[in-house]
Structure formats: structure tokens, C-alpha cells
Design a protein around this motif. Structure first.
Motif, PDB file in Angstrom:
ATOM      1  N   GLY A 155      41.632  20.888  38.353  1.00 36.96           N
ATOM      2  CA  GLY A 155      41.437  19.647  39.326  1.00 36.96           C
ATOM      3  C   GLY A 155      42.671  19.029  38.812  1.00 36.96           C
ATOM      4  O   GLY A 155      42.623  17.714  39.075  1.00 36.96           O
ATOM      5  N   ASN A 175      37.938  16.270  46.670  1.00 37.81           N
ATOM      6  CA  ASN A 175      36.853  15.532  46.019  1.00 37.81           C
ATOM      7  C   ASN A 175      35.756  16.483  46.808  1.00 37.81           C
ATOM      8  O   ASN A 175      34.673  16.508  45.365  1.00 37.81           O
ATOM      9  N   GLU A 176      35.768  17.930  46.958  1.00 41.38           N
ATOM     10  CA  GLU A 176      34.456  18.890  46.947  1.00 41.38           C
ATOM     11  C   GLU A 176      35.099  20.012  46.186  1.00 41.38           C
ATOM     12  O   GLU A 176      36.386  20.380  46.070  1.00 41.38           O
ATOM     13  N   SER A 195      33.915  20.082  36.081  1.00 44.20           N
ATOM     14  CA  SER A 195      34.874  20.963  37.474  1.00 44.20           C
ATOM     15  C   SER A 195      35.331  22.446  36.732  1.00 44.20           C
ATOM     16  O   SER A 195      34.806  21.983  35.173  1.00 44.20           O
ATOM     17  N   LEU A 205      38.935   5.982  47.961  1.00 41.93           N
ATOM     18  CA  LEU A 205      39.721   7.348  47.273  1.00 41.93           C
ATOM     19  C   LEU A 205      40.692   7.390  48.095  1.00 41.93           C
ATOM     20  O   LEU A 205      41.722   8.157  47.355  1.00 41.93           O
ATOM     21  N   PHE A 210      42.551  16.903  41.787  1.00 42.46           N
ATOM     22  CA  PHE A 210      41.107  16.086  42.436  1.00 42.46           C
ATOM     23  C   PHE A 210      40.832  14.241  42.151  1.00 42.46           C
ATOM     24  O   PHE A 210      41.928  13.604  41.205  1.00 42.46           O
ATOM     25  N   CYS A 211      39.793  14.416  43.571  1.00 37.85           N
ATOM     26  CA  CYS A 211      39.987  13.189  44.108  1.00 37.85           C
ATOM     27  C   CYS A 211      38.441  12.334  43.288  1.00 37.85           C
ATOM     28  O   CYS A 211      38.348  13.140  43.859  1.00 37.85           O
ATOM     29  N   GLY A 212      38.640  11.189  41.999  1.00 38.04           N
ATOM     30  CA  GLY A 212      37.044  11.361  41.989  1.00 38.04           C
ATOM     31  C   GLY A 212      37.515  10.160  40.664  1.00 38.04           C
ATOM     32  O   GLY A 212      37.979  10.936  39.567  1.00 38.04           O
ATOM     33  N   GLU A 258      32.636  12.790  36.080  1.00 40.59           N
ATOM     34  CA  GLU A 258      32.153  13.802  37.821  1.00 40.59           C
ATOM     35  C   GLU A 258      33.943  15.220  37.985  1.00 40.59           C
ATOM     36  O   GLU A 258      33.376  16.489  37.706  1.00 40.59           O
ATOM     37  N   GLY A 259      34.367  14.303  36.915  1.00 31.85           N
ATOM     38  CA  GLY A 259      35.348  15.367  37.295  1.00 31.85           C
ATOM     39  C   GLY A 259      35.287  17.031  36.363  1.00 31.85           C
ATOM     40  O   GLY A 259      35.778  17.938  36.128  1.00 31.85           O
ATOM     41  N   SER A 301      33.890  11.840  51.682  1.00 35.51           N
ATOM     42  CA  SER A 301      33.232  11.386  50.341  1.00 35.51           C
ATOM     43  C   SER A 301      34.805  10.876  49.967  1.00 35.51           C
ATOM     44  O   SER A 301      34.733  10.894  49.014  1.00 35.51           O
ATOM     45  N   MET A 302      35.388  11.152  50.654  1.00 39.81           N
ATOM     46  CA  MET A 302      37.234  10.435  50.343  1.00 39.81           C
ATOM     47  C   MET A 302      36.936   8.579  50.283  1.00 39.81           C
ATOM     48  O   MET A 302      38.180   8.267  50.336  1.00 39.81           O
TER      49      MET A 302
END
Length: 222
Positions: free
Chosen positions: A205, A145-146, A183, A42, A173-175, A179-180, A38-39
Motif C-alpha cells: 500500500g 482504500n478497500e 494492511s 480522499l 493506498f488511500c487512507g 488504517e494503512g 468510501s473514497m
């Protein structure tokens, strides 16, 4: 000769006293990087962001003296890693060899997808030699990012353990923005007060830069 010996002894004693009076403190940083699939796309940015933190701390000073900077590196969420170990690997323990950590960090690649944030935090707390000096600055930076809720070890348990060891846990937080903002606790304008949370405050995040003196004094960045 006796006079010279006394003078040399005195100079040695004064030098020893000054050296101990100005004994360097330590900055101990554990970098925890999600290397799951998922990274993809990123991870390079995440590596760069983590190393930006390192560069900032490398020039930090306490009372005019540069502390000893110790770095450790972990990867998690990679299916190439042992499932029995929670898909977690200590890439290197605490070391002052920044070049080594940089080389190891920027060589990490992605594969798979079981990201156990609570477990990697707790494992780094148990495996690393953090020390007990309250004057040392001890921090974890975890980039991924999970959700933090995956895995058998709760992030709340891990963060409580970090608090006991006087280690501050920071998240990156990576995304994407869309999406962020989903959170929990992301929007600072809608954040509850600390006393209104049933458990602990959940990290939103965001990434913060702050002076070490502030976090040590207030135990909070904001």
C-alpha cells in the motif's frame, strides 16, 4: 540532374535510417481509480497523486529520447456503473491526449461501494492494446482504500496475467496511517522474504518513486 537526384535520394535514405534508428519507445500507463463512497474526502488527493505520476513520466527519457506517453483511465466501485460489468468503466482507452485524460480524471465523482480490484486490473489488461514490445514500459497504477480480496476474480490471477503481459502493477493506498498499517505486509521491517511467501508478495500500500530502468532490470522497486 541525375547527380542531384542521387544526392537527394541519398539524403532521404540517411534521414530515414536515422529516424528509424531513433524510433521512440512507449510508456503505457493505465490509471485505475476507486470511485466508491468510501473514497469520499480522499478522492481528490488520489487524483492528484495519480497525476503526479503522470507528470513524472511525461519528462522521462530513454537513451536521451522522450518516449511516447499513452494513458488510459478506468473507474471502479461506483454503483452508477453496470453491475454486470463489475461496477467498472473504461473512461478512455490509451491516448496521448493528456489534457483529455486530466479532464476526465478530475471530473470523476463517488457513489456506492463494490470495489473489485482483481476484476478491474484484469479488465484493463484484456481491453487495452498493451503491445508486445519488451522495450516499452507498461504499468498499472490502482488507487483505492478497500481490500484487494473483493470480487470474483482474485488479484493473484489478475497479477499473474499482468506478469505474462509484462505489465507492472502498482498500488496507491488511500487512507489514514492507522488504517494503512493494518494492511498485510505493510511494515517493511517485518516483511517476509520473497521465497517465504506461499503465493505472491502482497503489495503493502505504499507509494514509490523509482527510475524506469531499475524496474525493467530488477522487476522490483526495492
Amino acid at each position: 540532374m541525375k547527380t542531384i537526384a542521387k544526392i537527394l535520394y541519398l539524403l532521404f535514405s540517411v534521414t530515414f535510417y536515422i529516424a528509424n534508428a531513433q524510433e521512440k519507445k512507449n510508456i503505457k500507463i493505465a490509471l485505475l481509480l476507486d470511485t466508491s463512497n468510501s473514497m469520499d474526502g480522499l478522492i481528490e488527493q488520489a487524483k492528484s497523486q495519480l497525476w503526479t505520476v503522470v507528470n513524472e513520466l511525461a519528462i522521462a527519457k530513454k537513451d536521451g529520447v522522450a518516449p511516447n506517453l499513452h494513458l488510459s483511465l478506468y473507474q471502479y466501485g461506483n454503483d452508477d456503473l453496470s453491475a454486470e460489468e463489475g461496477h467498472i468503466r473504461q473512461v478512455c482507452p490509451f491516448t496521448q491526449d493528456l489534457d483529455l485524460v486530466s479532464e476526465k480524471l478530475f471530473s470523476l465523482t463517488t457513489n456506492g461501494g463494490n470495489e473489485y480490484c482483481g476484476e478491474v486490473i484484469q479488465k484493463s489488461l484484456k481491453q487495452l492494446k498493451w503491445g508486445v514490445d519488451s522495450e516499452d514500459l507498461k504499468m498499472i497504477f490502482i488507487a483505492g482504500n478497500e481490500p484487494f480480496t473483493q470480487g470474483k476474480i482474485s488479484y493473484l490471477t489478475a497479477c499473474n496475467y499482468a506478469k505474462e503481459k509484462q505489465v507492472v502493477v502498482n498500488t496507491i493506498f488511500c487512507g489514514g496511517y492507522s488504517e494503512g498499517i493494518k494492511s498485510i505486509n505493510y511494515d517493511y521491517r517485518k516483511r517476509k522474504r520473497r521465497q517465504d511467501f506461499k503465493e505472491q508478495i502482497i503489495e503493502n500500500g505504499s507509494f514509490y518513486l523509482f527510475k524506469p530502468a531499475i524496474i525493467k532490470k530488477e522487476l522490483n522497486r526495492l
